[in-house]
Structures are given as structure tokens and as C-alpha cells.
Design a protein around this motif. Structure first.
Motif, PDB file in Angstrom:
ATOM      1  N   TRP A 152       0.836  -1.208   0.000  1.00 21.26           N
ATOM      2  CA  TRP A 152       0.000   0.000   0.000  1.00 21.26           C
ATOM      3  C   TRP A 152       0.870   1.256   0.000  1.00 21.26           C
ATOM      4  CZ3 TRP A 152      -1.570   3.892   3.584  1.00 21.26           C
ATOM      5  CH2 TRP A 152      -2.768   4.532   3.277  1.00 21.26           C
ATOM      6  N   PRO A 153       1.930   1.355   0.838  1.00 20.59           N
ATOM      7  CA  PRO A 153       2.801   2.534   0.751  1.00 20.59           C
ATOM      8  C   PRO A 153       3.496   2.673  -0.608  1.00 20.59           C
ATOM      9  CG  PRO A 153       3.108   1.447   2.861  1.00 20.59           C
ATOM     10  CD  PRO A 153       2.264   0.527   2.026  1.00 20.59           C
ATOM     11  N   ASN A 154       3.848   1.560  -1.258  1.00 24.51           N
ATOM     12  CA  ASN A 154       4.425   1.633  -2.609  1.00 24.51           C
ATOM     13  C   ASN A 154       3.444   2.308  -3.565  1.00 24.51           C
ATOM     14  OD1 ASN A 154       5.910  -1.715  -2.498  1.00 24.51           O
ATOM     15  ND2 ASN A 154       6.713   0.230  -1.745  1.00 24.51           N
ATOM     16  N   ALA A 155       2.171   1.939  -3.476  1.00 20.23           N
ATOM     17  CA  ALA A 155       1.149   2.526  -4.348  1.00 20.23           C
ATOM     18  C   ALA A 155       0.995   4.017  -4.075  1.00 20.23           C
ATOM     19  CB  ALA A 155      -0.180   1.800  -4.166  1.00 20.23           C
ATOM     20  N   LEU A 156       1.016   4.418  -2.813  1.00 22.66           N
ATOM     21  CA  LEU A 156       0.915   5.839  -2.481  1.00 22.66           C
ATOM     22  C   LEU A 156       2.112   6.614  -3.027  1.00 22.66           C
ATOM     23  CD1 LEU A 156      -0.337   5.919   1.227  1.00 22.66           C
ATOM     24  CD2 LEU A 156      -1.677   5.951  -0.888  1.00 22.66           C
ATOM     25  N   ALA A 157       3.296   6.030  -2.935  1.00 25.61           N
ATOM     26  CA  ALA A 157       4.502   6.704  -3.447  1.00 25.61           C
ATOM     27  C   ALA A 157       4.409   6.883  -4.957  1.00 25.61           C
ATOM     28  CB  ALA A 157       5.739   5.894  -3.078  1.00 25.61           C
ATOM     29  N   TYR A 158       3.890   5.888  -5.669  1.00 22.66           N
ATOM     30  CA  TYR A 158       3.704   6.024  -7.114  1.00 22.66           C
ATOM     31  C   TYR A 158       2.739   7.164  -7.419  1.00 22.66           C
ATOM     32  CZ  TYR A 158       2.279   5.039 -11.892  1.00 22.66           C
ATOM     33  OH  TYR A 158       1.990   5.163 -13.238  1.00 22.66           O
ATOM     34  N   CYS A 159       1.650   7.263  -6.657  1.00 23.90           N
ATOM     35  CA  CYS A 159       0.679   8.341  -6.874  1.00 23.90           C
ATOM     36  C   CYS A 159       1.330   9.711  -6.714  1.00 23.90           C
ATOM     37  CB  CYS A 159      -0.486   8.206  -5.899  1.00 23.90           C
ATOM     38  SG  CYS A 159      -1.590   6.806  -6.202  1.00 23.90           S
ATOM     39  N   ARG A 160       2.150   9.868  -5.680  1.00 28.50           N
ATOM     40  CA  ARG A 160       2.803  11.165  -5.455  1.00 28.50           C
ATOM     41  C   ARG A 160       3.740  11.501  -6.611  1.00 28.50           C
ATOM     42  NH1 ARG A 160       2.772   9.195   0.031  1.00 28.50           N
ATOM     43  NH2 ARG A 160       4.863   8.292  -0.235  1.00 28.50           N
ATOM     44  N   TRP A 161       4.491  10.502  -7.062  1.00 28.79           N
ATOM     45  CA  TRP A 161       5.412  10.739  -8.184  1.00 28.79           C
ATOM     46  C   TRP A 161       4.647  11.084  -9.452  1.00 28.79           C
ATOM     47  CZ3 TRP A 161       5.655   7.699 -12.679  1.00 28.79           C
ATOM     48  CH2 TRP A 161       6.671   8.063 -13.589  1.00 28.79           C
ATOM     49  N   LEU A 162       3.580  10.344  -9.735  1.00 22.17           N
ATOM     50  CA  LEU A 162       2.819  10.592 -10.953  1.00 22.17           C
ATOM     51  C   LEU A 162       2.197  11.987 -10.926  1.00 22.17           C
ATOM     52  CD1 LEU A 162       1.729   9.553 -13.637  1.00 22.17           C
ATOM     53  CD2 LEU A 162      -0.223   8.595 -12.383  1.00 22.17           C
ATOM     54  N   GLU A 163       1.700  12.385  -9.785  1.00 24.90           N
ATOM     55  CA  GLU A 163       1.112  13.728  -9.686  1.00 24.90           C
ATOM     56  C   GLU A 163       2.149  14.807  -9.986  1.00 24.90           C
ATOM     57  OE1 GLU A 163      -0.571  16.566  -6.162  1.00 24.90           O
ATOM     58  OE2 GLU A 163      -1.407  14.533  -6.269  1.00 24.90           O
ATOM     59  N   SER A 164       3.326  14.675  -9.395  1.00 22.67           N
ATOM     60  CA  SER A 164       4.363  15.688  -9.635  1.00 22.67           C
ATOM     61  C   SER A 164       4.817  15.676 -11.085  1.00 22.67           C
ATOM     62  CB  SER A 164       5.555  15.455  -8.702  1.00 22.67           C
ATOM     63  OG  SER A 164       6.213  14.224  -9.009  1.00 22.67           O
ATOM     64  N   THR A 165       4.809  14.510 -11.719  1.00 22.76           N
ATOM     65  CA  THR A 165       5.208  14.406 -13.114  1.00 22.76           C
ATOM     66  C   THR A 165       4.147  15.000 -14.035  1.00 22.76           C
ATOM     67  OG1 THR A 165       6.457  12.397 -12.578  1.00 22.76           O
ATOM     68  CG2 THR A 165       5.998  12.816 -14.902  1.00 22.76           C
ATOM     69  N   LEU A 166       2.874  14.688 -13.757  1.00 21.34           N
ATOM     70  CA  LEU A 166       1.797  15.227 -14.579  1.00 21.34           C
ATOM     71  C   LEU A 166       1.708  16.742 -14.469  1.00 21.34           C
ATOM     72  CD1 LEU A 166      -1.042  12.607 -13.954  1.00 21.34           C
ATOM     73  CD2 LEU A 166       0.368  12.865 -15.993  1.00 21.34           C
ATOM     74  N   ALA A 167       2.095  17.285 -13.317  1.00 21.97           N
ATOM     75  CA  ALA A 167       2.054  18.743 -13.143  1.00 21.97           C
ATOM     76  C   ALA A 167       2.966  19.462 -14.120  1.00 21.97           C
ATOM     77  CB  ALA A 167       2.424  19.106 -11.706  1.00 21.97           C
ATOM     78  N   LYS A 168       3.945  18.753 -14.662  1.00 16.85           N
ATOM     79  CA  LYS A 168       4.883  19.345 -15.627  1.00 16.85           C
ATOM     80  C   LYS A 168       4.543  18.958 -17.065  1.00 16.85           C
ATOM     81  CE  LYS A 168       8.321  18.318 -12.092  1.00 16.85           C
ATOM     82  NZ  LYS A 168       9.479  17.438 -11.782  1.00 16.85           N
ATOM     83  N   THR A 169       3.431  18.253 -17.246  1.00 12.94           N
ATOM     84  CA  THR A 169       3.082  17.708 -18.549  1.00 12.94           C
ATOM     85  C   THR A 169       2.003  18.549 -19.217  1.00 12.94           C
ATOM     86  OG1 THR A 169       3.575  15.487 -17.719  1.00 12.94           O
ATOM     87  CG2 THR A 169       2.283  15.638 -19.752  1.00 12.94           C
ATOM     88  N   PRO A 170       2.210  18.983 -20.462  1.00 12.28           N
ATOM     89  CA  PRO A 170       1.166  19.738 -21.172  1.00 12.28           C
ATOM     90  C   PRO A 170      -0.070  18.878 -21.411  1.00 12.28           C
ATOM     91  CG  PRO A 170       3.293  19.895 -22.296  1.00 12.28           C
ATOM     92  CD  PRO A 170       3.421  18.808 -21.280  1.00 12.28           C
ATOM     93  N   GLY A 171      -1.221  19.538 -21.558  1.00 15.82           N
ATOM     94  CA  GLY A 171      -2.430  18.816 -21.893  1.00 15.82           C
ATOM     95  C   GLY A 171      -3.496  18.925 -20.826  1.00 15.82           C
ATOM     96  N   PRO A 172      -4.700  18.423 -21.122  1.00 14.76           N
ATOM     97  CA  PRO A 172      -5.838  18.563 -20.207  1.00 14.76           C
ATOM     98  C   PRO A 172      -5.627  17.945 -18.834  1.00 14.76           C
ATOM     99  CG  PRO A 172      -6.579  17.867 -22.382  1.00 14.76           C
ATOM    100  CD  PRO A 172      -5.086  17.788 -22.397  1.00 14.76           C
ATOM    101  N   ILE A 173      -4.975  16.770 -18.783  1.00 16.10           N
ATOM    102  CA  ILE A 173      -4.766  16.142 -17.475  1.00 16.10           C
ATOM    103  C   ILE A 173      -3.765  16.948 -16.653  1.00 16.10           C
ATOM    104  CG2 ILE A 173      -4.038  14.056 -16.268  1.00 16.10           C
ATOM    105  CD1 ILE A 173      -6.698  13.817 -17.754  1.00 16.10           C
ATOM    106  N   GLY A 174      -2.690  17.381 -17.290  1.00 16.10           N
ATOM    107  CA  GLY A 174      -1.745  18.246 -16.601  1.00 16.10           C
ATOM    108  C   GLY A 174      -2.400  19.530 -16.135  1.00 16.10           C
TER     109      GLY A 174
END
Length: 310
Positions: A152-174
Motif C-alpha cells: 500500500w505505501p508503494n502505491a501511495l509513493a507512485y501516486c505522489r510521483w505521478l502527480e508531480s510528473t503530470l504537473a509538468k506535462t502539457p495537456g488537459p490532465i496536466g
């Protein structure tokens, strides 16, 4: 914590280590798996992380499970949650809403959820980008299969990383992330609404099990999205079978209380898993079946998918 109903539980040691826990399948972080089904031996592979990081998001659907998740919008509104064993003999006791009611109604705000379970390739991108130390089994499987052997903590860590990565990504989801949306594990209510829609279906496609719609009663994981499900409420894949999916909800008896999902996320608890896995019987692959696991449980049949929430 209130007394738990019967269901599927993955715990360390024995149920005696936590009062009032119902007997179920009991596994935990360091205990060997006792499930009779085995997955094929994993193979090692090489992937180009840079290719995954530049894969198109742009709000368009994609079947490339090495790219960022393809998020599907789930509209706001009420849905029926839970199942009554008195009305449906397939239901477990812990699916009953209350002593007075077999089912309940939950109003869920709009959110987005990934069309597919997180893949080995996607999770490997996170491990390599962050230098996270991870169980080798998590990144050793076929790249298009759901990632497993994640806690479960591994999954939470992936979510945090993905959020920070998407914040730098162009497009509607970013754009949504930059506007304050967050990548999370879905709550138990979000997961069930996404799986069953608003018409109380027992399986994502209808009321009867279909082996041509999902990977259950099998021998191993399959690539995400391999089973087409045109009847599924929101076009999601593998909401039944393939792997159990972590949620952000601590396991508690119904009625469901959304405030329980926002407090004590780091507390010692069992965490709800949904969907069943590749080796489970059809009964455990229903939309209302509730499983739970110790947060440190790491198994060949536990994975996750992500949600995007305001």
C-alpha cells in the motif's frame, strides 16, 4: 474499530493479532503465499523510461500501457453500494449495508479513474526516475501486465510521483493537476461506482459472470485491457479479476463513511482491496466483493489503479 464482517483478508501472523477481525484468507508482509494458483515465472526486460515520459497524454484515449494512465471521467451522482446476502447468496456478510438495509446509496462527486491497472512498465518508470528501492518482483514481470508485489505505501509513493510528473506535462490532465487535482488511490466508494455504474450490476458488464470479459478462475495475470468489455459502465478494463486493487479506504464495516477515508491514512489498519484476482472464483470478482490487507502485504495477485480527484 467495529467488528468486521466475513470477507477476504490478507494479514500477517494470525487473526488473533488484531481483535474483532473475522477469519478470512490471512496473509501479511513476510508470510509465504498459500494461494493454490501460481503465476508463470516472470521474465526480466528493458524499457526506455524516456519513451514513457514523453508518451502522449493530451486527454486522448490510448491503449499503450507504458504511457501515462488513460483517465476516464466518472460523473457526479448517487449509486447503490453494497449487496444483501439475503437477496443475493453470492454476497459476503461484509457487503451488507446495515442490520436494517441490505444496500445503501452514496453520492460521489465527479472524479477520474485510470482505464487500466498500473502496469509493470509504468511502475518501473517510477522506480527508475526516483531511485526507489523496490522488491525485484515488482519490476520483473511482463511490461504490459499489471504490476504486483507492491505494498500500500508503494502505491501511495507512485501516486505522489505521478502527480508531480503530470504537473509538468502539457495537456488537459496536466491542466487539472495544475488546477489542484490530485492523483490518489480511489476510495472504496469511487472504485465501486466506477465498476458497477448506477444500475446495481453484480459484475462490471452485468449480473452474471463471463470468462470472456475478465481474467478470473485462471492461472496468471494477463496484459491490461486484454479483455474487451463494451458493456462495462464506463469502459474500464479489468475491474473484475487480474489483480486485487488497493484503495485508499481503511477497512471498516458498512455503512460507508467518506470521512473515514480522509483521516488517519498513516494509521495501523487493514486497507480495502477490490476486484478479485486471476485465480479467484467468480464470486470474488463481483463489483461489491470487499477484500482487505495489511499495508505491508506484497503478493503476486495485488496491484492497483489510480484516480484523479479534485
Amino acid at each position: 474499530m467495529k467488528k468486521k464482517g466475513s470477507g477476504i483478508f490478507f494479514r500477517p501472523n494470525t487473526v488473533k493479532t488484531r481483535p474483532n477481525c473475522a477469519v478470512g484468507l490471512v496473509l501479511g508482509p513476510e508470510t509465504p503465499s498459500v494461494h493454490p494458483k501460481k503465476i508463470p515465472d516472470p521474465f526480466f526486460f528493458a524499457i526506455a523510461v524516456s519513451a514513457m515520459l514523453i508518451a502522449g497524454l493530451a486527454g486522448q484515449a490510448t491503449t499503450d500501457a507504458t504511457a501515462y494512465p488513460d483517465f476516464v471521467e466518472i460523473p457526479a451522482g448517487p449509486f447503490t453500494m453494497g449487496a444483501d446476502p439475503a437477496a443475493d447468496p453470492r454476497a459476503f456478510d461484509n457487503e451488507k449495508w446495515s442490520p436494517a438495509a441490505g444496500e445503501g446509496t452514496v453520492d460521489v462527486p465527479a472524479f477520474m479513474i485510470a482505464r487500466h491497472e498500473v502496469t509493470v512498465a509504468q511502475f518501473t518508470a517510477f522506480v527508475r526516475a526516483t531511485g526507489t528501492t523496490m522488491d525485484a518482483n515488482a519490476t520483473a514481470g511482463p511490461p504490459m501486465h499489471p504490476v504486483t508485489f507492491v505494498t500500500w505505501p508503494n502505491a501511495l509513493a507512485y501516486c505522489r510521483w505521478l502527480e508531480s510528473t503530470l504537473a509538468k506535462t502539457p495537456g488537459p490532465i496536466g491542466d487539472r493537476v495544475r488546477a489542484g487535482w490530485h492523483v490518489r488511490l480511489p476510495t472504496e466508494a469511487q472504485w465501486e461506482k466506477a465498476a458497477r455504474g448506477s444500475d446495481r450490476r453484480a459484475y462490471p458488464w452485468g449480473d452474471q459472470p463471463r470468462r470472456d470479459r475478465a481474467n478470473f478462475e485462471g492461472t496468471g495475470t494477463t496484459p491490461v485491457g486484454q479483455y474487451a468489455c463494451p458493456e462495462c459502465a464506463y469502459g474500464l478494463s479489468d475491474m473484475s479479476g487480474n489483480v486485487w486493487e488497493w484503495t485508499s479506504s481503511p477497512y471498516q464495516p458498512y455503512p460507508y463513511d467518506p470521512t473515514d477515508d480522509r483521516a488517519n491514512l498513516e494509521a495501523d489498519a487493514l486497507w480495502v482491496m477490490r476486484g478479485g484476482h486471476y485465480g479467484d472464483p467468480a464470486r470474488q470478482a463481483r463489483t461489491t466483493t470487499r477484500g482487505a490487507a495489511d499495508p505491508g502485504a506484497r503478493r503476486a495477485f495485488i496491484g492497483f489503479r489510480v484516480a484523479l480527484v479534485p
